[in-house]
Design a protein around this motif. Structure first.
Motif, PDB file in Angstrom:
ATOM      1  N   HIS A  49       0.834  -1.208   0.000  1.00  0.00           N
ATOM      2  CA  HIS A  49       0.000   0.000   0.000  1.00  0.00           C
ATOM      3  C   HIS A  49       0.867   1.255   0.000  1.00  0.00           C
ATOM      4  N   LYS A  60      -4.925   5.482   0.662  1.00  0.00           N
ATOM      5  CA  LYS A  60      -6.322   5.170   0.390  1.00  0.00           C
ATOM      6  C   LYS A  60      -6.531   4.820  -1.074  1.00  0.00           C
ATOM      7  N   ARG A  63      -5.102   1.359  -1.713  1.00  0.00           N
ATOM      8  CA  ARG A  63      -5.973   0.271  -1.248  1.00  0.00           C
ATOM      9  C   ARG A  63      -7.117   0.011  -2.214  1.00  0.00           C
ATOM     10  N   GLU A  64      -7.673   1.083  -2.783  1.00  0.00           N
ATOM     11  CA  GLU A  64      -8.769   0.928  -3.733  1.00  0.00           C
ATOM     12  C   GLU A  64      -8.302   0.333  -5.052  1.00  0.00           C
ATOM     13  N   TYR A 369     -14.425  -8.520  -3.722  1.00  0.00           N
ATOM     14  CA  TYR A 369     -13.785  -7.555  -2.834  1.00  0.00           C
ATOM     15  C   TYR A 369     -14.849  -6.908  -1.959  1.00  0.00           C
ATOM     16  N   ASN A 373     -11.634  -4.216   3.056  1.00  0.00           N
ATOM     17  CA  ASN A 373     -10.312  -4.598   2.558  1.00  0.00           C
ATOM     18  C   ASN A 373     -10.063  -6.107   2.559  1.00  0.00           C
ATOM     19  N   LYS A 374     -11.136  -6.891   2.603  1.00  0.00           N
ATOM     20  CA  LYS A 374     -10.984  -8.337   2.493  1.00  0.00           C
ATOM     21  C   LYS A 374     -11.354  -8.780   1.081  1.00  0.00           C
ATOM     22  N   SER A 375     -10.592  -9.764   0.589  1.00  0.00           N
ATOM     23  CA  SER A 375     -10.789 -10.269  -0.766  1.00  0.00           C
ATOM     24  C   SER A 375     -10.947 -11.777  -0.715  1.00  0.00           C
TER      25      SER A 375
END
Length: 769
Positions: A49, A60, A63-64, A369, A373-375
């Motif tokens: 990140h 930010k 992360r996106e 997603y 923030n969990k995938s």
């Protein structure tokens, strides 16, 4: 350059594909080398990140943008990047490489590669000069050259490239069939590949013309349902380059015996009410009779009905007549395991090869997603794509109509969801008993943007008839999704592009729908006989109503049956003197019972599967060509078997259409597997094997005994002096204790000469004496 190619291949297979071509740039892979083992995986992700944040302007934004963070075997990440951003990243000192993510595809259908029949520039359609590394069985059998396969199904779409006659020689002189003309089907639709086509419409409800009009059918061999085209091309389709379903599994389509001849018998007719294809007994009987008359070598029957006495079952009766003529009959085991449970196997006559369904090592993944923030990785095979990055996420139970009950809302059943609450959202639904396409349709009707199917078995999904971007996840992921929805006021989710990956593990495992034993008619005959690929099989399909997709995926024992049909065609070409029983024996005794992790093949619940699920195991074509020994049987053996069941002389003569008489001392049927439904104290089973591979050889018996049962073989060594010599032996079973009374236990009888291993599965029910 070599290093870059290797890294590209490794990372592309390890990564889960992310949507390309959106407003935030294409997906790229950023490779950072070996991971720092001193760092916690979460710390590695944080470093990713931070690294990307320096380029994008904020953590930010990073992360996106990041899809997956690779933080175990190596360090790297996938992210949406513009070309300028990718170039800037590649210039950083700790970045080894940055490259665009591509969706990797595999050869179609990869079931034949999975079965050991290889080839990347196969001959047949393209010419002999392009034959490369085909398996030796394909070469030795000449790709099943001139073996005639009769396919009893819903007809054929003759324009498909899978039925091209290019490069094929004259039609075999022994062929006596016809190309029947009819609506949208004329004589020119048959060719040197598709050598015959018949249709059977007598007895259709309200008459053929009225039925055809009511169900959008055509009175000819033309296939409007798709099932028949799919099975025919799976068994004997030619090599077709660039076959795919909407870009998935793009590669070379092929049948098991590409140079075989196909004869089509349309006995199944579409029912528009439920989309099924219905096959009347009268049509089954007619088609078998015509196939025998026409001169087919094999009959492939991917259909079945209620299990009935041999004399009441149209497939059993006519399959017996086919066996009398040396014709091999292969039939599907049925897809009723989830509804009927054990004992649901269909087509149980011992003179038929009965096939269960299992998976390939190829899967299709989608990326889910969440806003926390969990995938997660799930299965996904849908044409549709989301138009933006994030959508509101809702549980079906929370967005239902007040008139629907809680269970219906959870399952997203028809008319259960409220459009005011669903519109524009991704909806998470529990997997229900219905096809997920119905759940997808309901979410689509209510205006949803996408659907997550939770608690999915991840085996039985077919891509057709899903109307929205979708992903199927297991129970653990489903719980995480619903917990997230409850934990925040504004849950969001994203479903991204899918990829196809081969060499997935474990594989194979049994399809959850594949019907299993014991055999309801005669539990002393083990059924099914074998399992073969039957999940997500890509093959030719009808283009009725102007469909633009000539190849489709389908699942079920209807798909595994033609796989074995293709293999039988190869064996018929390679071993033309073998009887139907010898071919069955070779297939059963060379099957394998372990997956690609070296563990026992599992069922859909991940418990070890048994011979009631797969008979001799997973089919192994190359091994079946040289089985070492075979358990052969002819018409007289089957007559003796029927006499042992109590059929009288009159019944036998009706079935056999001969002056058959019962032998004075009926013996056990010489079957390649052993099943004992009621073992009280002890029982002696007799079998006979014929040496088919070595001139002078000795085979030694070994036993994997069922629990609480002792098994011995007499004699324990069989000495053969020449090829073709038969030897008889006895297997003695004894109940040792009461720990498994009235419970099925399983084992194996193995004959080996150091070169060949001949394995017979054993299923026993110990009973109280």
């Amino acid at each position: 350059m070599a290093l870059s190619i290797c890294l590209y291949f490794l990372l592309s297979l390890s990564a889960i594909s992310i949507s390309q071509g959106r407003d935030q740039g294409d997906t790229h892979i950023v490779y950072l080398g070996n991971v720092d083992k001193s760092l916690h995986p979460d710390a590695v992700t944080s470093s990713h990140h931070a690294l990307l944040g320096d380029v994008l302007g904020s953590v930010k934004a990073a992360r996106e943008s990041i899809g997956f963070s690779y933080r175990h075997g190596f360090s790297g990440f996938s992210a949406r990047l513009t070309e300028e951003q990718a170039s800037k990243l590649s210039g950083l000192p700790n970045v080894l490489s940055v490259f665009r993510n591509e969706i990797h595809t595999v050869h179609t259908t990869n079931s034949w590669e999975f079965l050991g029949l290889y080839g990347s520039g196969e001959k047949s359609l393209f010419g002999a000069s392009e034959a490369t590394e085909s398996s030796w069985l394909w070469k030795k059998s000449k790709f099943g050259k001139d073996v005639i396969i009769g396919v009893l199904d819903s007809g054929v779409w003759p324009e498909s490239e899978s039925f091209s006659e290019h490069g094929m020689g004259p039609i075999p002189e022994r062929w006596k069939g016809a190309c029947e003309t009819g609506e949208q089907f004329n004589a020119s639709h048959c060719n040197k590949k598709l050598i015959g086509a018949r249709f059977f419409s007598h007895g259709l409800q309200d008459g053929p013309e009225a039925y055809a009009k009511a169900h959008q059918e055509v009175l000819s061999p033309r296939d409007v349902h798709g099932h028949g085209t799919h099975t025919a091309s799976t068994a004997g389709g030619r090599f077709v380059r660039n076959a795919n379903w909407l870009g998935y599994a793009k590669g070379t389509a092929k049948g098991g015996a590409p140079d075989s001849r196909l004869a089509i018998y349309k006995i199944c007719w579409r029912n528009i009410t439920d989309g099924s294809a219905r096959c009347p007994d009268s049509h089954v009987l007619s088609a078998f009779d015509m196939g025998i008359h026409d001169g087919v070598d094999i009959i492939s029957a991917s259909f079945g009905g209620p299990v009935r006495d041999y004399f009441l079952d149209s497939t059993s009766i006519r399959a017996f007549h086919a066996m009398q003529k040396g014709i091999v009959v292969i039939a599907s085991a049925g897809n009723e395991q989830q509804t009927e449970g054990p004992g649901s196997v269909k087509n149980v006559a011992p003179w038929v090869i009965t096939v269960g369904a299992s998976t390939l090592d190829r899967s299709y993944f989608g990326d889910l997603y969440l806003g926390n923030n969990k995938s997660f990785r799930g299965l996904s095979m849908t044409e549709q794509r989301l138009k933006k990055r994030w959508y509101h996420l809702a549980a079906g139970a929370d967005v239902g109509l007040p008139t629907s009950n809680f269970s219906a809302r959870q399952l997203c059943m028809s008319q259960s969801l409220d459009p005011k609450k669903v519109r524009g959202k991704i909806v998470a639904c529990l997997r229900g008993p219905m096809h997920p396409g119905f759940q997808s349709l309901e979410v689509s009707r209510a205006g949803g943007a996408g659907i997550i199917i939770c608690n999915s078995t991840q085996v039985d999904q077919n891509p057709r008839n899903e109307f929205l971007p979708s992903v199927h996840v297991d129970e653990e992921v489903g719980q995480a999704i619903f917990s997230y929805v409850k934990s925040t006021r504004n849950p969001v989710a994203d479903i991204q592009h899918q990829i196809s990956l081969r060499n997935q593990k474990p594989a194979p495992f049994m399809a959850p729908t594949s019907s299993s034993g014991p055999n309801f008619i005669d539990p002393d005959i083990l059924k099914p006989d074998i399992t073969a690929p039957g999940v997500k099989i890509l093959a030719a399909y009808t283009q009725f109503n102007n469909s633009e997709v000539p190849y489709q995926f389908s699942s079920g024992t209807s798909m595994s049956c033609p796989h074995v049909t293709g293999i039988v065609a190869l064996l018929k070409s390679y071993r033309p003197a073998w009887s139907p029983a010898a071919i069955k024996s070779a297939i059963v005794t060379t099957g394998y019972a372990f997956d690609n992790l070296g563990e026992p093949i599992k069922n859909s619940s991940r418990a070890p599967a048994s011979p009631f699920d797969f008979g001799g195991g997973h089919v192994n074509p190359n091994a079946a060509a040289h089985p070492g020994l075979v358990y052969d049987a002819d018409e007289q053996d089957y007559i003796g078997y029927l006499c042992g069941l109590g059929y009288n002389q009159t019944e036998l003569q009706i079935l056999t259409q001969t002056s058959a008489k019962c032998p004075d001392n009926p013996t056990d049927l010489n079957y390649p597997s052993i099943a004992i439904s009621d073992l009280r104290r002890s029982k002696v089973v007799q079998r006979r094997v014929t040496n088919v591979d070595d001139d002078v050889t000795n085979y030694t018996a070994s036993i994997e005994a069922p629990e609480s049962v002792s098994v011995s073989v007499h004699p324990p060594v069989l000495q053969f002096k020449h090829k073709g010599e038969p030897k008889t032996f006895q297997v003695i079973f004894r109940v040792e204790d009461d720990s498994n009374i009235d419970k099925a236990v399983f084992g194996k009888l193995i004959w080996s000469n150091g070169k060949y291993t001949v394995t017979s599965p054993i299923a026993v029910y110990p009973s109280r004496s």
